[in-house]
Design a protein around this motif. Structure first.
Motif, PDB file in Angstrom:
ATOM      1  N   THR A 101      22.299   0.921  -5.798  1.00  0.00           N
ATOM      2  CA  THR A 101      23.136   2.000  -6.329  1.00  0.00           C
ATOM      3  C   THR A 101      23.248   3.127  -5.315  1.00  0.00           C
ATOM      4  O   THR A 101      24.329   3.687  -5.105  1.00  0.00           O
ATOM      5  N   ALA A 102      22.138   3.463  -4.672  1.00  0.00           N
ATOM      6  CA  ALA A 102      22.155   4.510  -3.656  1.00  0.00           C
ATOM      7  C   ALA A 102      23.084   4.139  -2.511  1.00  0.00           C
ATOM      8  O   ALA A 102      23.792   4.991  -1.965  1.00  0.00           O
ATOM      9  N   LEU A 103      23.117   2.871  -2.146  1.00  0.00           N
ATOM     10  CA  LEU A 103      24.026   2.410  -1.096  1.00  0.00           C
ATOM     11  C   LEU A 103      25.468   2.648  -1.497  1.00  0.00           C
ATOM     12  O   LEU A 103      26.267   3.171  -0.716  1.00  0.00           O
ATOM     13  N   ARG A 104      25.815   2.322  -2.729  1.00  0.00           N
ATOM     14  CA  ARG A 104      27.184   2.536  -3.193  1.00  0.00           C
ATOM     15  C   ARG A 104      27.533   4.020  -3.270  1.00  0.00           C
ATOM     16  O   ARG A 104      28.700   4.403  -3.173  1.00  0.00           O
ATOM     17  N   GLU A 105      26.514   4.855  -3.435  1.00  0.00           N
ATOM     18  CA  GLU A 105      26.737   6.306  -3.516  1.00  0.00           C
ATOM     19  C   GLU A 105      26.801   6.960  -2.141  1.00  0.00           C
ATOM     20  O   GLU A 105      26.982   8.164  -2.027  1.00  0.00           O
ATOM     21  N   GLY A 106      26.608   6.172  -1.070  1.00  0.00           N
ATOM     22  CA  GLY A 106      26.794   6.702   0.272  1.00  0.00           C
ATOM     23  C   GLY A 106      25.549   6.928   1.103  1.00  0.00           C
ATOM     24  O   GLY A 106      25.625   7.512   2.192  1.00  0.00           O
ATOM     25  N   ALA A 107      24.383   6.481   0.638  1.00  0.00           N
ATOM     26  CA  ALA A 107      23.172   6.637   1.447  1.00  0.00           C
ATOM     27  C   ALA A 107      23.305   5.844   2.747  1.00  0.00           C
ATOM     28  O   ALA A 107      23.838   4.739   2.767  1.00  0.00           O
ATOM     29  N   ALA A 108      22.823   6.424   3.846  1.00  0.00           N
ATOM     30  CA  ALA A 108      22.942   5.784   5.159  1.00  0.00           C
ATOM     31  C   ALA A 108      21.641   5.163   5.624  1.00  0.00           C
ATOM     32  O   ALA A 108      21.591   4.537   6.673  1.00  0.00           O
ATOM     33  N   GLY A 109      20.577   5.331   4.840  1.00  0.00           N
ATOM     34  CA  GLY A 109      19.297   4.772   5.240  1.00  0.00           C
ATOM     35  C   GLY A 109      18.369   4.588   4.048  1.00  0.00           C
ATOM     36  O   GLY A 109      18.539   5.235   3.007  1.00  0.00           O
ATOM     37  N   PHE A 110      17.401   3.701   4.215  1.00  0.00           N
ATOM     38  CA  PHE A 110      16.402   3.437   3.190  1.00  0.00           C
ATOM     39  C   PHE A 110      15.064   3.224   3.895  1.00  0.00           C
ATOM     40  O   PHE A 110      14.916   2.294   4.685  1.00  0.00           O
ATOM     41  N   LEU A 111      14.113   4.095   3.625  1.00  0.00           N
ATOM     42  CA  LEU A 111      12.824   4.034   4.301  1.00  0.00           C
ATOM     43  C   LEU A 111      11.685   4.094   3.288  1.00  0.00           C
ATOM     44  O   LEU A 111      11.768   4.822   2.298  1.00  0.00           O
ATOM     45  N   LEU A 112      10.645   3.322   3.544  1.00  0.00           N
ATOM     46  CA  LEU A 112       9.449   3.408   2.720  1.00  0.00           C
ATOM     47  C   LEU A 112       8.629   4.610   3.161  1.00  0.00           C
ATOM     48  O   LEU A 112       8.603   4.969   4.341  1.00  0.00           O
TER      49      LEU A 112
END
Length: 234
Positions: A101-112
């Motif tokens: 969902t965050a990706l569809r909302e425009g997030a450019a990165g995902f980090l632990l």
């Protein structure tokens, strides 16, 4: 990830409900020398702080008890007429159902949150330079969730078909997680030429970011998900 050169310190704002996490990230990032943490706050304060400080990169916890990261992301998108910073989501879960969902909302990165400090710093530099950063351990979750929530492969193929042959070749390599520099090396092109191609691709695909374009490449069958995931590599 390719080296990133900046003329000034990268301005970062950290959003997390735990003071200990915020302090730890601040210490790690500011030790880099070229990164300045301009503020840190909880989710409830996030939008006001972000609009007030105008950071280059926002590190946003996806799960918070007051105002969660997805809500913050949506409120930022609704702030009309305001240039938005690059946002990377922070999570402690590699199976977090909210990532797609965050990706569809425009997030450019995902980090632990337990990302190695050196990798964390390099990720911020890549994000500030317009790239994307995705921890390999969350790749399958993001790709799987995003693909399930989008139209079928034919739509992705139709979108990819709007690109030139050269742009499709670049998109396929972008989908493998290669940085602009790595794509340039693979295709024997100038770095600036690849940068222009990537900009054109993202524009033609409706203003997607690199992570979203990588998912579309996978969905269209231009590439396959690698074990290392979608991330910038040197």
């Amino acid at each position: 990830m390719e080296p990133v050169h900046v003329d000034r310190a990268i301005r970062v704002l950290v959003v997390d409900d735990e003071q200990l996490v915020r302090s730890g990230l601040r210490m790690i990032l500011q030790s880099a020398g070229d990164i300045e943490v301009v503020a840190d706050c909880t989710g409830a304060q996030a939008v006001e702080k972000i609009l007030g400080h105008r950071p280059d990169v926002v590190m946003l916890d996806i799960r918070m008890p007051d105002v969660d990261g997805l809500t913050v992301l949506r409120r930022l998108q609704a702030a009309k007429g305001t240039p938005l910073p690059v946002v990377t989501m922070l999570t402690t879960f590699d199976t977090d159902e909210y990532l797609a969902t965050a990706l569809r909302e425009g997030a450019a990165g995902f980090l632990l949150k337990d990302t190695d400090p050196e990798q964390l710093v390099r990720a911020v530099r890549v994000l500030a330079a317009g790239g994307s950063a995705l921890d390999p351990s969350v790749t399958r979750t993001v790709i799987g969730g995003y693909v399930e929530g989008t139209d079928d492969a034919q739509e992705a193929k139709k979108a990819a078909g709007s690109l030139t042959v050269r742009e499709q070749e670049v998109l396929a390599l972008l989908g493998q997680g290669l940085s602009n520099a790595a794509i340039a090396g693979r295709m024997h092109l100038a770095h600036g030429t690849v940068k222009d191609h990537v900009s054109a691709i993202l524009s033609k695909l409706g203003g997607l970011n690199r992570v979203q374009a990588a998912v579309l490449a996978e969905r269209a069958g231009l590439t396959r998900t690698s074990d290392e995931g979608y991330r910038d590599r040197a």
